[in-house]
Design a protein around this motif. Structure first.
Motif, PDB file in Angstrom:
ATOM      1  N   LEU A  91     -22.424  29.160 100.022  1.00 31.65           N
ATOM      2  CA  LEU A  91     -23.085  29.733 101.197  1.00 31.65           C
ATOM      3  C   LEU A  91     -22.620  29.041 102.477  1.00 31.65           C
ATOM      4  CD1 LEU A  91     -25.088  31.537 102.626  1.00 31.65           C
ATOM      5  CD2 LEU A  91     -26.938  29.997 101.908  1.00 31.65           C
ATOM      6  N   LYS A  92     -22.510  27.715 102.459  1.00 28.54           N
ATOM      7  CA  LYS A  92     -22.030  27.002 103.645  1.00 28.54           C
ATOM      8  C   LYS A  92     -20.637  27.473 104.052  1.00 28.54           C
ATOM      9  CE  LYS A  92     -24.603  22.655 103.448  1.00 28.54           C
ATOM     10  NZ  LYS A  92     -24.475  21.168 103.411  1.00 28.54           N
ATOM     11  N   ARG A  93     -19.800  27.746 103.054  1.00 24.86           N
ATOM     12  CA  ARG A  93     -18.438  28.211 103.318  1.00 24.86           C
ATOM     13  C   ARG A  93     -18.480  29.535 104.090  1.00 24.86           C
ATOM     14  NH1 ARG A  93     -13.292  27.823 100.471  1.00 24.86           N
ATOM     15  NH2 ARG A  93     -12.168  29.807 100.524  1.00 24.86           N
ATOM     16  N   VAL A  94     -19.345  30.455 103.672  1.00 24.37           N
ATOM     17  CA  VAL A  94     -19.452  31.756 104.345  1.00 24.37           C
ATOM     18  C   VAL A  94     -20.031  31.593 105.754  1.00 24.37           C
ATOM     19  CG1 VAL A  94     -20.538  34.029 104.258  1.00 24.37           C
ATOM     20  CG2 VAL A  94     -19.633  33.001 102.161  1.00 24.37           C
ATOM     21  N   VAL A  95     -21.064  30.780 105.891  1.00 25.66           N
ATOM     22  CA  VAL A  95     -21.667  30.557 107.211  1.00 25.66           C
ATOM     23  C   VAL A  95     -20.643  29.956 108.172  1.00 25.66           C
ATOM     24  CG1 VAL A  95     -23.419  29.230 108.457  1.00 25.66           C
ATOM     25  CG2 VAL A  95     -24.025  30.394 106.330  1.00 25.66           C
ATOM     26  N   ASP A  96     -19.812  29.049 107.683  1.00 27.15           N
ATOM     27  CA  ASP A  96     -18.789  28.427 108.539  1.00 27.15           C
ATOM     28  C   ASP A  96     -17.786  29.458 109.048  1.00 27.15           C
ATOM     29  OD1 ASP A  96     -19.881  25.920 108.362  1.00 27.15           O
ATOM     30  OD2 ASP A  96     -18.528  25.200 106.808  1.00 27.15           O
ATOM     31  N   LEU A  97     -17.495  30.490 108.249  1.00 28.04           N
ATOM     32  CA  LEU A  97     -16.585  31.544 108.708  1.00 28.04           C
ATOM     33  C   LEU A  97     -17.171  32.261 109.931  1.00 28.04           C
ATOM     34  CD1 LEU A  97     -15.474  33.075 105.293  1.00 28.04           C
ATOM     35  CD2 LEU A  97     -14.085  31.675 106.834  1.00 28.04           C
ATOM     36  N   ALA A 112     -11.035  35.466  97.714  1.00 30.30           N
ATOM     37  CA  ALA A 112     -10.498  34.507  98.675  1.00 30.30           C
ATOM     38  C   ALA A 112     -11.595  33.962  99.580  1.00 30.30           C
ATOM     39  CB  ALA A 112      -9.396  35.169  99.505  1.00 30.30           C
ATOM     40  N   LEU A 113     -12.545  34.806  99.943  1.00 32.13           N
ATOM     41  CA  LEU A 113     -13.595  34.393 100.872  1.00 32.13           C
ATOM     42  C   LEU A 113     -14.593  33.447 100.203  1.00 32.13           C
ATOM     43  CD1 LEU A 113     -15.197  36.821 103.410  1.00 32.13           C
ATOM     44  CD2 LEU A 113     -16.506  34.988 102.396  1.00 32.13           C
ATOM     45  N   ASP A 123     -31.842  30.118 109.785  1.00 32.94           N
ATOM     46  CA  ASP A 123     -30.532  29.708 109.287  1.00 32.94           C
ATOM     47  C   ASP A 123     -30.383  30.069 107.809  1.00 32.94           C
ATOM     48  OD1 ASP A 123     -28.051  27.816 109.432  1.00 32.94           O
ATOM     49  OD2 ASP A 123     -29.207  27.111 107.724  1.00 32.94           O
ATOM     50  N   PRO A 124     -29.260  30.677 107.398  1.00 35.80           N
ATOM     51  CA  PRO A 124     -29.111  31.117 106.005  1.00 35.80           C
ATOM     52  C   PRO A 124     -29.262  30.005 104.976  1.00 35.80           C
ATOM     53  CG  PRO A 124     -27.457  32.169 107.383  1.00 35.80           C
ATOM     54  CD  PRO A 124     -28.141  31.148 108.242  1.00 35.80           C
ATOM     55  N   VAL A 125     -28.690  28.837 105.233  1.00 37.54           N
ATOM     56  CA  VAL A 125     -28.792  27.751 104.258  1.00 37.54           C
ATOM     57  C   VAL A 125     -30.232  27.265 104.160  1.00 37.54           C
ATOM     58  CG1 VAL A 125     -28.007  25.426 103.635  1.00 37.54           C
ATOM     59  CG2 VAL A 125     -26.381  27.066 104.622  1.00 37.54           C
TER      60      VAL A 125
END
Length: 454
Positions: free
Chosen positions: A124-130, A417-418, A222-224
């Motif tokens: 989830l953090k990876r997606v939010v960072d995008l 990939a995402l 915040d999503p996280v």
């Protein structure tokens, strides 16, 4: 090493919970792929002296039944240790324990300090960072549906509604009935008390359409942070139910003739520089970003249904005309569409994904939903025309069983990939192992109708 006065940095609710009391224990936890809390409990004094602890990476290779598929560990089943570091901002009470205990969510890293890609919170953090790299702040608000049911110690026995205060089983088809909610009063009181002790703000509790089915709405944010709250909420609701001789279940479809339980996810996106919702224009109209986000959900949600509906039982919830959309249509204030636009002002314009089940891991479900919308924004996908009327009359747009959903996820290069290709590889291995184990079980239906008739 954590400073000895680390408790001074606790969130307000945790500090209030401990005021005038001595902290006895800290539960160091992390959510695995199903969303189960894994970790260890340590004395408070030891926690104050440790900066991290170890758990084997294999906790992310485990199926819901406790098995480990061989293909999940690509380099062999060596059980490498992860380094788990506390996120003190997540520290919250465990108010059902006999002593004074805090829970702290930890993040997983490898020995080089890189985030472990298999950890759902890291996904989830990876997606939010995008989103943040584009100058956007994603905002979500999950809704949690669940059942309070009678204790069930026999897997061969059908699940039944719990007994209410009246001494009668919980009634079905009483959506929004306050009388029905009152039947569960003592359980709900404990849910509120536990939530207050943990610093969680409940936006409301309502009776849903199923017998003993309730819904809790959470405030947007915040999503996280919201995924953390759902993760914590599942535990506190289970604990509240056990105090009153019943079970709380988050199965997508626990009772055959009752509606399933969803985790509807509301999304909006804020421009970090201006603070404005990018779904609404200067005059309050819908923006291109609003439509592109919807288009992304329509195009890419099929590739992540395996994360939104992660078990064979999940697909029993997708029943035409039974409170669970089976389509990818979008509409305004239309609960028959898979993608709904609730009534709101421009500042709170949002898109609701109604396809996720409550059995989904909250980190992975929110990540998957945001990922689909992100790809829509990046690819500038235009959605279909707004659907008007009963969308159950439209074409089905999602896979209808776990095997088909896993195949679509495997073939989606953009989504792999995402989310991280290694995460998807392991997820596919685990879910295919679970699916194969389910197919090896002969059901009562098969014995009843096939034993002497075929």
């Amino acid at each position: 090493m954590a400073p000895k006065d680390w408790t001074e940095n606790l969130p307000d609710a945790a500090r209030a919970y401990l005021e005038g009391r001595r902290l006895d224990e800290v539960e160091c936890i992390i959510g695995d792929l199903p969303g189960i809390a894994r970790g260890k409990a340590v004395p408070a004094g030891k926690f104050a002296r440790q900066a991290y602890f170890h758990l084997p990476e294999s906790i992310f290779f485990q199926t819901i039944t406790g098995d480990w598929p061989d293909e999940a560990a690509e380099d062999g089943f060596v059980e490498r240790d992860m380094i788990l570091k506390p996120d003190i901002e997540t520290a919250t009470a465990a108010p059902w324990t006999a002593d004074w205990t805090l829970q702290v969510i930890h993040d997983a890293y490898d020995r080089t300090g890189a985030p472990i890609p298999l950890a759902p919170r890291n996904v989830l953090k990876r997606v939010v960072d995008l989103y943040r790299k584009q100058g956007w702040e994603p905002v979500v608000a999950p809704e949690m549906e669940f059942y309070l049911v009678a204790r069930n110690l026999d897997p061969a026995k059908s699940i039944e509604p719990m007994m209410g205060r009246s001494g009668r089983p919980a009634a079905a088809r009483q959506a929004y009935s306050m009388t029905a909610v009152d039947e569960f009063g003592p359980v709900i009181d404990d849910i509120y008390d536990f939530a207050e002790a943990q610093g969680f703000e409940i936006d409301g509790i309502t009776q849903e359409g199923g017998a003993g089915q309730l819904e809790i709405n959470l405030r947007h944010g915040d999503p996280v942070k919201l995924a953390d709250e759902v993760f914590f909420f599942k535990r506190l609701i289970r604990e509240a139910a056990l105090r009153h001789d019943c079970f709380a279940t988050f199965m997508a479809k626990p009772i055959a003739d009752e509606p399933g339980s969803a985790m509807h996810i509301h999304h909006s996106i804020v421009d970090i520089e201006t603070g404005h919702n990018i779904f609404a224009g200067p005059q309050g109209g819908d923006t291109d970003a609003f439509f592109h986000f919807i288009g992304g959900l329509q195009k890419h949600l099929p590739s992540v249904i395996a994360l939104l509906a992660p078990y064979v039982n999940s697909y029993r919830r997708y029943v035409r005309d039974f409170a669970a959309p089976i389509n990818l249509e979008w509409g305004r204030d239309n609960r028959t569409t898979g993608i709904r636009i609730p009534i709101s002002g421009p500042d709170s314009r949002r898109v609701e994904n109604r396809l996720a089940g409550m059995d989904a891991n909250p980190y992975l479900a929110i990540a998957a939903s945001l990922a689909a919308g992100y790809l829509g924004l990046m690819e500038e996908i235009r959605p279909s025309a707004q659907f008007r009327g009963d969308a159950y009359d439209s074409d089905e747009g999602i896979p209808r069983d776990l095997g088909a959903a896993l195949d679509i996820l495997e073939e989606s290069t953009a989504m792999r990939a995402l989310l991280d290709d290694d995460f998807v590889r392991v997820y596919l291995a685990i879910k295919r192992s679970e699916h194969a184990e389910f197919l090896s079980v002969i059901s009562p239906w098969e014995r009843e109708h096939l034993l002497l008739n075929v």
